[in-house]
Design a protein around this motif. Structure first.
Motif, short mmCIF file in Angstrom:
data_model
loop_
_atom_site.label_atom_id
_atom_site.label_comp_id
_atom_site.label_asym_id
_atom_site.label_seq_id
_atom_site.Cartn_x
_atom_site.Cartn_y
_atom_site.Cartn_z
N TYR A 1 -6.17 -5.87 0.64
CA TYR A 1 -6.36 -4.41 0.57
C TYR A 1 -5.73 -3.82 -0.68
N ARG A 2 -4.81 -4.52 -1.31
CA ARG A 2 -4.30 -4.06 -2.59
C ARG A 2 -5.18 -4.58 -3.72
N LEU B 1 0.79 -1.24 0.00
CA LEU B 1 0.00 0.00 0.00
C LEU B 1 0.82 1.28 0.00
N GLY C 1 -6.70 2.82 2.81
CA GLY C 1 -5.60 3.03 1.88
C GLY C 1 -4.28 3.09 2.63
N GLU D 1 -12.80 0.96 -2.77
CA GLU D 1 -13.01 2.37 -3.08
C GLU D 1 -14.49 2.68 -3.32
N ARG E 1 1.21 -3.73 -7.12
CA ARG E 1 0.27 -3.71 -8.23
C ARG E 1 0.67 -4.73 -9.29
N ARG F 1 -8.80 -3.19 -3.97
CA ARG F 1 -8.85 -1.72 -3.89
C ARG F 1 -9.97 -1.11 -4.74
#
Lengths: 257, 257
Positions: free
Chosen positions: A191-192, A122, A207, A199, A132, A195
């Motif tokens: 959480y990645r 993150l 985040g 969101e 990513r 996302r």
DNA sequence: TTGCGAACCATACAGTTGTTTGAAACTGTG
DNA sequence: CACAGTTTCAAACAACTGTATGGTTCGCAA
């Protein structure tokens, strides 16, 4: 055979040779290489390997379209170089057991593992590429995934298994340690990976600003799950009670010949 | 304006009209539509939206290249139709609280939620498209993700929050319920998302054959984490102790006007 | 049969992709 | 300066993409 500088050598070799030739500011070739990796890291992270275009990368790097083929021998090789670079940078900045040493209690090392993992996933800026790119590799693997698993993931997974084995006691089965390790990794990756959904579901939350709170929650949640694991029942995996447990089937990252 | 049958109508409308015209075997148009969705589901799941090609889909469906534009009005509309179809099928086969009813204890409903989620993600065959497509949407969102979150994910997330709220007691904060819900969802998603890595790390394990064992582990692990949550500390999210807790920010799936 | 619309088909089109090419510009060295 | 090697460049290439088009076939009612 082909144009370009030393395409058959490893990137490390190239880097060392370039540093030898021009140790101060780097040669023009090395500078372009660096700019290409920087730009490619951005574009690959934003759009994925297949959707990213050479033209966009070279444009952002201020280089000619032919530069990628000249310096890396093709899009695929550039991508592999970016993946290696991103992995090295993110682990330089956030080592796997950040701010701890092997003599600390396993609870503390687990907390550090989770926190460091979350930070790698993150944290904003350049090291974030790694997270990513890893998510993209999972959702849509390229041939580079094999190298990634072999050189990085396997070792980290084994290290986590070591900590869990200490926490769960010698009677813990290999199978149980694996399952608990995956539960922990899953929460960190989530959480990645999720996302875009998070969101939309809870805008503006969970985040990079909340890494500490997330690490706190995941650690507490997981420690409770670990301590509740009554692992005296049947064991399908065998090898119960081994002092050093190789949690994966592949070779450990530091065992390369 | 444009060719093709009733492109301005909803898929449901088209289906009903086709059924009216030819209730037994379906019209030729409906048959081709069906074959296209079937083939497109496979190809989109295998290669993703952008990497999938119309030619490959039509080839697999035994249809002409122009068929997609004729029947759906373009690649994007076909993809949206496939996503809706996959979602409907997977939730028909594996309802969110499979084999339970609201009077069952929350532990049992949590177990059912996890098991059903895993089945939707890992079950082989046609309903599995949904899981793969969802993972792809997360890693590389298309405009269809908004609809997916709004119509499906939000509601399921709220339902899980409801169960967790019962388990954690009325003093549980919204924030804490959210975090625990995400820890559970993360574990379920993991085995689909990280499949390429798991395959390389522990070959041949943790696939569709092991759903029951995985559900058992995740349920036990998570129940321990939930019960350990001493949630009497500060609450950043507010709304603590609400009897009906809307865990997400968007509208519940059954509240559509 | 004729008429008519729905469905299908082969083909073409404009755009984008990664890669190649041959020449130009630059670099440091004699 | 002259020269050789490295690096950069504009242009072109072949392959592939989603979509559009105009004609053909099919199903069925009048």
């Amino acid at each position: 055979m082909s144009a370009g500088p030393a395409l058959d050598a490893t990137p490390e070799t190239i880097g060392a040779a370039a540093a030898d030739q021009n140790s101060a500011a780097g040669s023009s070739s090395a500078q372009t290489r660096e700019r290409l990796i920087e730009a490619a890291g951005q574009v690959f992270a934003e759009r994925g390997f297949r959707q990213a275009t050479i033209r966009q990368i070279c444009n952002r790097a201020g280089a000619n379209i032919a530069a990628v083929n000249y310096h890396f021998g093709g899009k695929r090789h550039l991508y592999a170089a970016v993946l290696r670079d991103a992995h090295r940078r993110s682990h330089d900045e956030f080592p796997i057991f950040l701010d701890t040493d092997p003599t600390d209690p396993p609870e503390e090392r687990l907390r550090a593992f989770i926190r460091s993992f979350l930070l790698r996933m993150l944290a904003p800026g350049r090291p974030a590429w790694h997270g990513r790119l890893m998510i993209r590799e999972m959702a849509d693997p390229t041939p580079a995934l094999d190298e990634l698993v072999r050189d990085s993931i396997t070792g980290h997974f084994a290290d986590l298994g070591q900590v869990l084995h200490e926490l769960m006691g010698p009677q813990a089965s290999l199978e149980s340690v694996r399952l608990h390790a995956m539960s922990i990794v899953a929460q960190c990756l989530f959480y990645r990976m999720a996302r875009p959904v998070i969101e939309r579901l809870v805008p503006g939350r969970y985040g990079s600003d909340e890494v500490e709170a997330l690490a706190q929650h995941i650690t507490a949640f997981s420690l409770a799950g670990i301590r509740a694991s009554d692992d005296t029942k049947g064991d399908a995996g065998g090898a119960s009670g081994a002092s050093k447990m190789d949690i994966g089937s592949a070779r450990h990252r530091s065992d390369q010949p």
